[in-house]
Design a protein around this motif. Sequence first.
Motif, short mmCIF file in Angstrom:
data_model
loop_
_atom_site.label_atom_id
_atom_site.label_comp_id
_atom_site.label_asym_id
_atom_site.label_seq_id
_atom_site.Cartn_x
_atom_site.Cartn_y
_atom_site.Cartn_z
N ILE A 18 0.86 -1.19 0.00
CA ILE A 18 0.00 0.00 0.00
C ILE A 18 0.89 1.23 0.00
N MET A 19 0.65 2.12 -0.97
CA MET A 19 1.48 3.32 -1.11
C MET A 19 0.71 4.56 -0.75
N ASP A 20 1.41 5.51 -0.15
CA ASP A 20 0.82 6.82 0.10
C ASP A 20 1.96 7.83 0.15
N HIS A 21 1.78 8.94 -0.55
CA HIS A 21 2.80 9.98 -0.58
C HIS A 21 4.19 9.44 -0.88
N GLY A 22 4.27 8.53 -1.83
CA GLY A 22 5.57 8.05 -2.27
C GLY A 22 6.24 7.07 -1.34
N ARG A 23 5.51 6.64 -0.33
CA ARG A 23 6.10 5.65 0.57
C ARG A 23 5.26 4.39 0.58
N CYS A 24 5.91 3.27 0.91
CA CYS A 24 5.18 2.04 1.09
C CYS A 24 4.79 1.99 2.57
N ILE A 25 3.49 2.12 2.84
CA ILE A 25 3.11 2.21 4.25
C ILE A 25 2.80 0.86 4.86
N ALA A 26 2.57 -0.14 4.03
CA ALA A 26 2.35 -1.49 4.55
C ALA A 26 2.43 -2.46 3.40
N SER A 27 2.91 -3.68 3.66
CA SER A 27 2.87 -4.66 2.59
C SER A 27 2.71 -6.06 3.16
N GLY A 28 2.21 -6.95 2.34
CA GLY A 28 1.96 -8.32 2.76
C GLY A 28 0.80 -8.89 1.98
N THR A 29 0.36 -10.10 2.37
CA THR A 29 -0.83 -10.64 1.72
C THR A 29 -2.03 -9.88 2.25
N LYS A 30 -3.16 -10.09 1.61
CA LYS A 30 -4.36 -9.39 2.06
C LYS A 30 -4.64 -9.72 3.52
N GLU A 31 -4.50 -10.99 3.88
CA GLU A 31 -4.80 -11.42 5.25
C GLU A 31 -3.82 -10.77 6.23
N GLN A 32 -2.54 -10.75 5.81
CA GLN A 32 -1.56 -10.12 6.69
C GLN A 32 -1.89 -8.65 6.91
N LEU A 33 -2.31 -8.00 5.85
CA LEU A 33 -2.59 -6.57 5.96
C LEU A 33 -3.79 -6.31 6.84
#
Lengths: 383, 321
Positions: free
Chosen positions: B216-231
């Motif tokens: 998931i990106m916001d303002h040029g940063r990756c604010i979270a990543s993983g599988t849907k369940e992890q997120l």
Amino acid sequence: MTVFRGYIKVIKSNRLMICFYLAIFFAFSILFQTTAKSADTEMYQMRGVRIGVINNDDGALAEALVRYLSGIHQITELDDEISVLQEKLYYRAADYIVRIPEDFYEKCISEGKELEVTMIPGSYTGIYVDQQINSFLNNAAVYQKAGFTEEETADAMKNRENVRVELADDKSVAGDNKDYIYYFRYMPYLYLAVFGFVLGDILWSFQKKELNRRMMASPVPLRRQKLEGMLCMSLFGVGIWVLLILGAAVCYGKSWTGSANVGYYILNTLALLFCTLSVAFLAGTISPNRDALTGIVNILSLGMCFLGGTFVSLDVMSGSIKKISQFLPVYWYEKANDILTDFSVMTETARNQVFQAVGIQIVFGAAFFCLAVTAARYKQTEG
Amino acid sequence: MIKTVDHAGAEGLVHIENLVKRYGSFVALDHLNLDVKEGEIFGLLGPNGSGKTTAINCMLALLKYDKGMIRIFGQEMAPDNYQVKKDMGIVLQNVAVFDELTVYENIDYFCGLYVKNKIRRKELVDEAIRFVGLEEHRKMRPRKLSGGLLRRLNIACGIAHRPKLIFMDEPTVAVDPQSRNRILEGIMELNRQGSTIIYTSHYMEEVEQICTRIAIMDHGRCIASGTKEQLTGMIKTGEKITIEGVALDEEQLRKIRGLPHVFQADYENGILRLQCTEAKHNLVRVLHCLEEQEIHFGRVFSEQPTLNDVFLHITGTQLRD
Ligand SMILES: Nc1ncnc2c1ncn2[C@@H]1O[C@H](COP(=O)(O)OP(=O)(O)O)[C@@H](O)[C@H]1O
Ligand SMILES: [Mg+2]
């Protein structure tokens, strides 16, 4: 050669537009040819300017000039006395006065000094006479540079005059005149317009932003893509050139193909081709969109042709305009063309002048080409 | 800020470290880190302007960046790294085809940039045309195609040479639902056939539907990543339960609030809204509680948390456009 094939396909799918442009510009060229021809003709037919001539020189060329003017206008020989001249002008007994100085050939031809003339201020007809005299002097200077003596120059000028007069009188004999000089004179316009529009348009197809990205992300190096594109466009240019040369051969037949200067014509048009291709390439590269391209092409083609001696013959152009024109490749094409028109048989000097003009066109072409390449590179790193 | 999951193991097919891209003083990518493993459909999810396209363009070496490193197939990515480019396919946000060429010629042209062999290329182009379902439009010019078909052509041009790694930048923007579904299924099919896919979108549903891993990106940063369940597991909310047509008194509401895993309960106009933490049988437990107290109820809804909830939780704003 994927990119090359791509260009071919794009050109093919544009064939209607290409034919359309060719037809339009052919039509334009022919239109301009006929109007220019009749304008030239009118000039020779114009009579009635009363010219006073003061002849302080008894040389052959001075005589040739007087003869030349008397072929067109009403000439009165005058004494060199201010009061007489003022009187003549005041009572409109003369519209225009030429003073031919002593050593006319040395001063005005060899050293390029201006001829002293007086005319009624703001006289419209006077400008025509100016042009005619300038034309005479310019042409004489060409012969002089070509190594002709005063007598030879005078003879040559007399012959020229005869040819011109015949040309003007003898409109009915189509096959045997030098009409092709107009065809070649208008070629820069046709080249610039057709190449500018067609090649620019095709370049544009390949430069649409997103499409360009896709091409740049591909494993075909950018330089190679550019080279293939240019190769294809050059071939297209050569194709059009061949068409135009064949056109000349068909339209003017033996009078052109049989003339001694065919080779020089071909050389000159090839140099022009190279130059215009580079200009088209540059225009297509620097214009930010298609509309801008149309504008740039119009300005380039019309501007260059007006200043370069296509629409207005170099003979009648003023010196200051000519100084600017020298920075346009079209000027050099037309200059070579004029020499080819004037010399049915080439002299050594004339030939060198033609080669010089051709060389300058090639240098111009190379310069435009480098500019275009630089512009293309700049455009790519930008975004 | 929630830190990302699972960076263990070897470096992926695409590896990005501390990527910084500025447009003047505007920071479009702010120390972006990504790692895409072979075989994934990797989703870059973020609102418009969050830097997805910028990130893709950097990966394709179409854009110079200020800092950081991009490795693809274990090699440093550069404009002249043709070895890497050979195995990449791109489908960009805007349609990029020749107006002058037909559907077939377009695909053939772009495929020809990768595949020199004529016979092989013909096979590939035919296959790509079948794949996007443009058999009946082979001879058409792009101008005659509808928006959805044009998108499909755009995709076919990018994938005909069967690249190992495919970049897709919002390929479904402004596409009718039918074409969209077809495109999404196509992407999953490409993935099954062995392509790794990097997919950007600002549509949460799409990314949830097809991506195996998401950043998931916001303002040029990756604010979270993983599988849907992890997120979705990163946030407190597990399940949202809505029950309509109930009449509750204070005592009954207190009882429901006291149920395990229920961390919020609002009651208004006969509608009960519950938020539960992640646990099994939340719904059963709630309904059982109502039944025990002989409370009647109307319709019942249960929603799993979405990536929008995750985005909302992290940034405090909605993901929706
Ligand atoms: N060429 C550019 N010049 C200046 N700013 C740009 C340029 N391209 C993109 N941006 C800005 O960078 C940010 C990220 O853009 P982009 O990567 O296109 O976002 P997304 O694809 O996620 O919608 C946006 O705020 C956009 O305005
Ligand atoms: Mg984008």
